[in-house]
Every structure is written in structure tokens, then in C-alpha cells.
Write a protein that holds these residues in place. Structure first.
Motif, PDB file in Angstrom:
ATOM      1  N   ASP A 331       0.826  -1.218   0.000  1.00  0.00           N
ATOM      2  CA  ASP A 331       0.000   0.000   0.000  1.00  0.00           C
ATOM      3  C   ASP A 331       0.854   1.261   0.000  1.00  0.00           C
ATOM      4  OD1 ASP A 331      -2.062  -1.746   0.127  1.00  0.00           O
ATOM      5  OD2 ASP A 331      -2.734  -1.197   2.152  1.00  0.00           O
ATOM      6  N   TYR A 335       0.561   4.408  -2.561  1.00  0.00           N
ATOM      7  CA  TYR A 335       0.287   5.790  -2.179  1.00  0.00           C
ATOM      8  C   TYR A 335       1.350   6.728  -2.751  1.00  0.00           C
ATOM      9  CZ  TYR A 335      -2.951   3.766   1.230  1.00  0.00           C
ATOM     10  OH  TYR A 335      -3.982   3.079   1.823  1.00  0.00           O
ATOM     11  N   GLN A 339      -0.242   8.954  -5.610  1.00  0.00           N
ATOM     12  CA  GLN A 339      -0.488  10.298  -5.098  1.00  0.00           C
ATOM     13  C   GLN A 339       0.684  11.241  -5.365  1.00  0.00           C
ATOM     14  OE1 GLN A 339      -2.068  10.615  -1.115  1.00  0.00           O
ATOM     15  NE2 GLN A 339      -2.879   8.538  -1.171  1.00  0.00           N
ATOM     16  N   PHE A 353       1.964  12.604   0.966  1.00  0.00           N
ATOM     17  CA  PHE A 353       1.070  11.666   1.660  1.00  0.00           C
ATOM     18  C   PHE A 353       1.638  11.190   2.986  1.00  0.00           C
ATOM     19  CE2 PHE A 353       4.009   8.790  -0.320  1.00  0.00           C
ATOM     20  CZ  PHE A 353       4.065   7.698   0.519  1.00  0.00           C
ATOM     21  N   VAL A 357       0.020   8.771   6.128  1.00  0.00           N
ATOM     22  CA  VAL A 357       0.439   7.374   6.169  1.00  0.00           C
ATOM     23  C   VAL A 357       1.235   7.078   7.437  1.00  0.00           C
ATOM     24  CG1 VAL A 357       1.885   5.622   5.056  1.00  0.00           C
ATOM     25  CG2 VAL A 357       0.378   7.062   3.678  1.00  0.00           C
ATOM     26  N   PHE A 734      -7.212   9.287   5.403  1.00  0.00           N
ATOM     27  CA  PHE A 734      -7.175   9.972   4.113  1.00  0.00           C
ATOM     28  C   PHE A 734      -8.468  10.750   3.862  1.00  0.00           C
ATOM     29  CE2 PHE A 734      -3.694   7.098   2.486  1.00  0.00           C
ATOM     30  CZ  PHE A 734      -2.795   8.128   2.240  1.00  0.00           C
ATOM     31  N   ILE A 748      -5.945  10.411  -4.561  1.00  0.00           N
ATOM     32  CA  ILE A 748      -6.063   9.750  -3.251  1.00  0.00           C
ATOM     33  C   ILE A 748      -7.080   8.616  -3.328  1.00  0.00           C
ATOM     34  CG2 ILE A 748      -6.822  10.065  -0.869  1.00  0.00           C
ATOM     35  CD1 ILE A 748      -5.663  12.861  -0.964  1.00  0.00           C
ATOM     36  N   SER A 751      -5.572   5.699  -5.253  1.00  0.00           N
ATOM     37  CA  SER A 751      -4.557   4.975  -4.472  1.00  0.00           C
ATOM     38  C   SER A 751      -5.208   4.098  -3.404  1.00  0.00           C
ATOM     39  CB  SER A 751      -3.590   5.967  -3.829  1.00  0.00           C
ATOM     40  OG  SER A 751      -4.238   6.754  -2.839  1.00  0.00           O
TER      41      SER A 751
END
Length: 800
Positions: A331, A335, A339, A353, A357, A734, A748, A751
Motif C-alpha cells: 500500500d 500511495y 499520489q 502523503f 500514512v 485519508f 487519493i 490509491s
């Protein structure tokens, strides 16, 4: 090399060094599939006995063997008996297998009197030291007369066949009584001198391995040897339709190891293949795909290395659990790539991001940190693996990956998908009523199933099939094995003290046997009395002249003449001077197996087991087992050493209950830690509620769904729920980003959808696993990850 690459060179070098160290640790690590890793590391004294029996006890070395016809074919009982004898002979004569110093089997029993000569030799020579009837009163004229009268009556029974040739040497029938007392098994069907099932459709054998039950490699070699020797015996006997079945703790353990290893390998490959395919379709660049897998690979290697360093061994279930890391670790790269926006943004890709995260990473760490405090090593391994793996993957994504992205790389825009996702996110809050309806339904379901919410059976963690468990029960029934659920346990510093404790316990429980509460009591002292008891029995024997005189008085009026019993007088006099019986004197006899099964040395102490056999068909007027009274009798009778009374069934249930309670407690602590962390970072009760609400709702709905559609939950469903919180927190955060005017940007949203697909792919594979632990996690997290994303969108409140 570009300025960006030069700037990131130190981070890349550090990463390569760490990766190399982890790789070496992974190669050198020890791996196991022994489910005892999921037993407590700090057990109670009673649990300690149970665990010792599971790992090293004599029962763990038993292999139950059945010989029967294949399918609808049939074999005569005499043919099965012939095959049983041939197989047993082959197994007894096996030399040491490769890698072993001794023969694989300590004993192989099928009902044949193979060791009868050795047994009879030992029993006859030491009968006066072994017999509990040897007391001073027995060799007085009245005691002798009563014994002689009993022996004359025995001559007219089936036992007379054994007594008749020995009458002049053993007129008090000590040997007959010893043999009868040592037969602790239930009723068995015999055909041609071997054990057979009641319907005579299966011959049964019992093999005990030399190796301990925890030595799974040796157990597997022994099982393979049985299969090989069976094939040869079957071919030699010309019985092609014969079939071999095996069961027992060693068989279960090796089957579990094979299942866990094969499942971990198979599911890892399938899950990785699906994820790689998804990522390739998203990135459309093999180089970007390889870069995107670096955080996952680093996290997996670091997690395995950490577990190896921390625990000395890595469990197969921990490796299987690594599949879950793929779903979350990948993941982070998604991202970053999705992103990150336009090309050549360097570290800007990560900074876009990273704050969100990083908070998601910390929530995951907080949740799994609670597992580190577990008293169950297997659960603590999962926690350590997850923490180190997630942190490593996140750090690589933050500090290494941005410097390795190809110049000009960007995800190809998908206007159609972006527009659809934006529209869905904008209209999702209209479905809040459905979310509330699901919440109400989940509460109702959980209330209705509140009494069966959690499984209380330790077997729920075992990958052994119901068919295999049924076979095991059938073989034990064929053998007439008694149900030894209750054990007295004496722990002492020496063998002598342990044997004396067993004798004292047996004597204290004798009234319960007489009353019918117990069918019998088994202990090692039956086969090897303590030296003190042997000396006491020697002192009870009169010299030859005294015995001869008393015998003459006792035999008056009986058809017995004293002059014909000189062998009896000589044996008694010799027994008075015999060296005391030792364990070495029992070698080659079945008595040795009896001693080794009930007396063992563990951790510098001697443990003597006292098995309490219950009546199978208890009479209506027979007293019910009184555990409190038995415990009191044992405590009062045994002098010296530690004494325990254990209900194995109740103790195993308590073991699992303690396990479940601990996991629930740790999960609640993890949830509280996550709540505190989010509250401290978000600094707004409203924002905290927006982030936490979809997570709590997801947990409730998934739990209700599992309970309503399947068996009760196990503790690993609870681990799965913790994973849902860890994964779903990213989605909720998010959606809560302050930068959103209405809904998250298309990048976003894309992702999150791509990350969700990889997560579901990884966990979806676990749901197909035959290993209950992995299946529980997969069946929980797979649908839970989807629901967490959907509810994050539904419960999101866009700012005007």
C-alpha cells in the motif's frame, strides 16, 4: 547520476546493508511448525504438566496403526491377523534409520506374546519384590492357607493354565496376580492372538517411537518406515487389497507441519502472483513494479530476521502471516506512486502523503505492540513480525524509494475511473442510513449469539481434519484404551522419591477403587517399586526353614504336600537376598514401557504420573467421581515433593480460555493505545470520531457476519479484527485530511482503491487456507478491508 540520486545515496547504502544482514539471518534461521509455540511460556504448574505431556510425554510417542481392506473390498480376520504379525515383526527388527543411533521403535505391540518369555522371566524372578500382596501376614500360616486355597480355585479357571505348571514354585500365585494387575487395558477382540476391532474388519497395532514426540523429523521417519514395511509385508502376503491407516499425536503433529508448510508456500505464491499482476496493471512498468515490491520484500525479511533474533525459531504460521504484510506494505508504494503527481517531484512524492500514512503506520504499530506482551510465544511472534515488517516497509517507502523512482515516471491517468470514484465518494454519505441499519443488525446478531460468540475448544486451532480425529477415536476404541482424563502428578528431586510418592498415592486411592468410583490406578511403582518398598517386601519374607514349617501348617487338610514345594522355599529365600530391581533389569520387557510411560525426568526433576481409570459403564449405585476428595487424598498422602491432581480436559479448556482472555485483554489495550494516539495527533473530538466511527462499525459488522455464518470465533479472528483497524485507519485518515474541500482528490481515491485491491488479494488467499489460524485471519480481514473503505467513504462528512 542525478543530484536527487546522490542525495539519496546514504539512505540507499544503509538500506542495502540492513537488507544483507536480514537476508543472512533469514537463511540461518530455524523454522518450525510445532503448534506448541502457541502454548503459554509461563504456564501454571498444572498447565506445565499438560504441556510436558503434549510435547515430551510417552503418549506423544505413540503411533496407532490399523490394517483394513481398501474401499468395498473385504479381508478375512485371519488374513488381517497374518498381515499384522508380519508387519509387527518387520517393525521390531528394523535397524536404526539414517541419522539415528537406535532403532526407531521402542516397542511394537499387536497382542502377540512376543515379549512374554522375557516378561515371565523378570516377573518370576522378582515376583516377591513386585507383588503388593507380599506382607508379613501373607507368610504366616493363616495367610499362606488363604493364598493356597485361592490358588486351588484358580486352577479351575482360565488363569489356571498359567498357574498349573508353576504351582509347586509359586503356590501363592504371585505371578498370576501380577500379570492380571498389569493388564490395564479395556476389553479387546483377539483373532489368532492379535488385536482386532470388534467387527473384525481391522487389525490394530501400537508402536512407540524411541524419539520424543517433539522431534517431528524423527516422527516422520518412523511413520515413513511403517508405510514402507507395510508395502513389503502386503506384497509378501499377497494381500493387494489391504490398506494401512495411522494416527496418534506424532501423526497429527507431522500432518500439521506438512499442512502449515504447504499452505504457507502455496498461498504466498498465489497471493504474490495476484498482487504482482494487479500492480503491473496499475504501474504498467516492470521497473516500477520491482521498485514497488521493495518495501514489501524488505518488511518480510526484516520481520523474519527480528523473530529469529528474538525467539530463536520462526514458526510456519508466522511465515503464513507474512502474506498479510504484503497487502499492507505494498500500500505504501501505491500511495507514493499514485499520489505523487507529476514527474521529477523527488521527495515531494513522499511528503504529499507521508503525514497521513505515518499516522496510519503508528496506529498499526500500537495495535500490534500489545501482542508483544503475550505469554504465548506464537502470538508474540506475530506481533513482532508485524511491527518490524510494517515499520521497515514504511521507512523504505519514505527514505529510499523516492530516490529510486525513474525520472519521468507517473501513473497513467484514468479519467473515466477518476470521475467515477469522485462521484461515488461524493454521493456515498447518502448511504449513512444503510450503515446505521447494518449497525443495528450487527448489534441484534451479536446479542442473539452472545452465548456462542467464542469457541472454547483448544482443537479449534488445530489443522487436523474431523475425519482424522474420527479415525483416531476408532483406533483407540479398537484397542480398548481407557479414558485417562484424570492424573495425579508427583514431582520430586529423585527417582526414589517420585516412586515412593506414587506408592503413597496408590495406597490412598485404594478405597475409591474398592467403592467403584475408580476402575483402577496405574503408576510406575506397579512395574518398578521404590527401593524402600522392595526392602520392606524382602523383610516380610521368612527364611527357608521358617517358610517350610509354616507351609506345612497351612497345607493341613489340603491336597498339597510340603515336600513337593522345595522350589517355592528356595525362591523365597533367594528373593530375600536378591539385588534390588532397577530400571535396567526391565530392559527387553513390556514392563520397561510401563515405567517409561509413567515416570520421566524433566528439567532436572522426576515426574511420576498416577493414572486414574474410570469405569466405562458405571453402575447406578457407584459413587460419582469426587475430584475434591481425590485432590485432598493425594495432598495428604504423599510425603515430600510437589503433588497435583489434574483434569486434563478441564485444564486444556482453561488453557484455551486463558489464551482467549489474554488476547481480548491485549486487543483492548491495543485499541485504547490507538485511540489515545489518534486523539493526541488529531486534537479534535469531532475529527477523532470521524476517524474511529468507520473502524468500530466495520469491526462490529464483520464480527456479526462471522458469527452468523460460521462457527464460533477463535482468538485469531480477534487478531484479524485488529488488522482491520490497522488497515482501515489509513482509509479513514485519508478521508479526514484537512485539505479536502469536499471529497479526497481523484489520486487519493485511486490509491486507496488500488491499495484495497492488493490487501484483499493477499488476505483473500488466507481465507482458502486449511490451517484454522490463517483461515480465521483471511476470512476476517478480506471482507473487513473492503467494508472499512466503504464505510470510511459513507461516514465521511465533507466540509462545505
Amino acid at each position: 547520476m542525478s543530484e536527487r540520486r546522490y542525495k539519496g545515496l546514504p539512505a540507499i547504502l544503509v538500506w542495502l546493508v540492513v537488507l544483507a544482514v536480514c537476508l543472512v539471518a533469514v537463511v540461518r534461521a530455524r523454522y518450525t511448525a510445532d503448534l506448541s509455540a502457541f502454548l503459554p511460556s509461563r504456564p501454571t504448574p498444572e498447565q506445565s504438566v499438560l504441556i510436558d505431556q503434549l510435547k515430551e510425554g510417552p503418549a506423544s510417542r505413540l503411533i496407532l496403526v490399523g490394517l483394513q481392506a481398501e474401499g468395498k473390498d473385504s479381508l478375512r480376520a485371519t488374513e488381517l491377523a497374518r498381515l499384522s504379525k508380519a508387519l509387527a515383526q518387520r517393525l521390531r527388527q528394523l535397524p536404526p534409520l539414517p541419522g539415528e543411533k537406535s532403532a526407531p521403535f521402542a516397542s511394537v505391540n499387536n497382542g502377540e506374546l512376543v515379549s512374554s518369555q522375557r516378561d515371565q522371566s523378570v516377573l518370576l524372578r522378582y515376583r516377591y519384590l513386585l507383588s503388593p500382596d507380599v506382607t508379613p501376614a501373607r507368610f504366616q500360616p493363616d495367610g499362606l492357607r488363604a493364598a493356597l486355597q485361592d490358588s486351588l480355585e484358580l486352577l479351575g479357571s482360565s488363569a489356571g493354565l498359567m498357574l498349573q505348571p508353576l504351582l509347586t514354585r509359586d503356590p501363592t500365585a504371585e505371578l498370576v496376580h501380577l500379570v492380571e494387575g498389569m493388564d490395564t487395558g479395556g476389553e479387546r477382540t483377539m483373532v489368532d492372538g492379535v488385536w482386532m476391532s470388534a467387527d473384525q474388519q481391522r487389525a490394530v497395532l501400537v508402536a512407540q517411537t524411541q524419539a520424543e514426540g517433539s522431534d517431528l523429523d524423527a516422527q516422520q521417519r518412523a511413520i515413513d518406515a511403517i508405510h514402507q514395511q507395510f508395502e513389503q509385508a502386503r506384497q509378501q502376503a499377497g494381500l493387494a487389497q489391504a490398506r494401512l491407516v495411522v494416527s496418534g499425536p506424532g501423526v497429527f503433529a507431522t500432518q500439521s507441519r506438512h499442512t502449515i508448510e504447504s499452505e504457507a508456500t502455496r498461498l504466498s505464491m498465489i497471493g504474490a502472483g495476484i498482487i504482482i499482476t494487479l500492480l503491473l496493471s496499475i504501474y504498467r512498468s516492470p521497473r516500477a513494479l520491482l521498485l514497488g515490491l521493495l518495501p514489501m520484500a524488505t518488511g518480510a525479511l526484516a520481520g523474519i530476521a527480528a523473530v529469529s533474533w528474538g525467539f530463536g525459531v520462526v514458526h510456519g504460521i508466522t511465515l503464513g502471516f507474512g502474506i498479510t504484510l504484503i497487502g499492507e506494505a505494498v500500500d505504501y508504494a501505491i500511495y507514493l506512486f499514485v499520489q505523487g503527481g507529476g514527474k521529477d517531484q523527488g521527495e515531494g512524492r513522499a511528503s504529499n502523503f507521508w503525514p497521513t500514512v505515518s499516522l496510519g503506520v503508528l496506529t498499526s504499530v500500537m495495535g500490534f505492540a500489545s501482542m508483544l506482551a503475550s505469554g504465548f510465544p506464537g502470538l508474540a511472534q506475530l506481533g513482532l513480525f508485524s511491527i518490524v515488517g510494517i515499520l521497515s516497509a514504511a521507512l523504505v517507502t519514505r527514505w529510499v524509494l523516492p530516490h529510486m523512482i525513474p525520472q519521468g515516471f507517473s501513473i497513467t491517468p484514468t479519467p473515466g475511473l477518476d470521475a467515477r470514484l469522485t462521484w461515488i465518494a461524493a454521493h456515498a454519505p447518502r448511504l449513512r442510513w444503510l450503515a446505521m441499519a447494518l449497525f443495528a443488525g450487527a448489534v441484534v446478531v451479536l446479542f442473539m449469539h452472545r452465548d456462542r460468540l467464542w469457541s472454547r475448544e483448544l482443537s479449534s486451532l488445530s489443522p487436523i481434519t474431523a475425519e482424522a480425529q474420527t479415525l483416531d477415536m476408532n483406533l483407540r476404541a479398537d484397542l480398548g484404551a481407557p479414558d485417562v482424563r484424570y492424573l495425579g502428578v508427583i514431582r520430586a528431586t529423585s527417582m526414589e522419591a517420585a516412586l515412593q510418592g506414587a506408592e503413597q498415592a496408590t495406597q490412598a486411592l485404594a478405597p475409591l477403587v474398592d467403592s467403584g468410583m475408580l476402575l483402577g490406578v496405574d503408576s510406575a511403582a506397579r512395574y518398578l517399586p521404590s527401593q524402600a518398598m522392595q526392602r520392606q517386601r524382602q523383610a516380610a519374607l521368612p527364611d527357608a526353614d521358617t517358610l517350610r514349617s509354616r507351609f506345612a501348617q497351612a497345607a493341613q487338610g489340603l491336597p498339597l504336600k510340603a515336600e513337593k514345594f522345595e522350589a517355592f522355599f528356595t525362591d523365597a529365600a533367594e528373593a530375600k537376598r536378591l539385588p534390588l530391581l532397577t530400571r535396567a533389569d526391565l530392559n527387553g520387557s513390556s514392563l520397561a514401557l510401563g515405567v517409561d510411560s509413567l515416570l520421566m525426568r524433566q528439567s532436572g526433576q522426576w515426574t511420576a504420573l498416577v493414572g486414574l481409570r474410570l469405569p466405562t459403564d458405571q453402575a447406578k449405585d457407584a459413587p460419582v467421581l469426587d475430584a475434591a476428595r481425590i485432590r485432598q487424598l493425594l495432598k495428604a498422602s504423599v510425603k515430600g515433593g510437589q503433588v497435583y491432581f489434574i483434569d486434563l480436559k478441564a485444564e486444556s479448556e482453561k488453557l484455551y480460555s486463558d489464551y482467549l482472555s489474554e488476547v481480548i485483554h491485549l486487543s483492548l489495550l491495543g485499541g485504547l493505545a490507538i485511540l489515545i494516539l489518534l486523539g493526541a495527533v488529531l486534537r479534535s473530538p469531532v475529527r477523532l470520531l470521524r476517524v474511529v466511527a468507520p473502524l468500530l462499525l466495520t469491526v462490529l459488522i464483520v464480527t456479526a457476519g462471522l458469527v452468523a455464518t460460521g462457527p464460533p470465533l477463535t482468538l485469531f479472528h480477534l487478531v484479524g479484527l485488529l488488522l482491520i483497524v490497522a488497515i482501515g485507519s489509513n482509509y479513514a485518515l485519508f478521508f479526514d485530511q484537512r485539505a479536502h474541500a469536499a471529497v479526497p482528490s481523484a489520486a487519493i481515491l485511486s490509491s486507496m482503491v488500488f491499495a484495497n485491491l492488493t490487501t484483499v488479494a493477499g488476505f483473500g488467499m488466507l481465507a482458502w487456507s486449511q490451517v484454522p489460524v490463517l483461515h480465521a485471519i483471511g476470512a476476517t480481514v478480506g471482507p473487513g478491508a473492503i467494508l472499512a473503505l466503504v464505510l470510511a467513504a459513507v461516514l465521511h462528512r465533507p466540509r462545505p
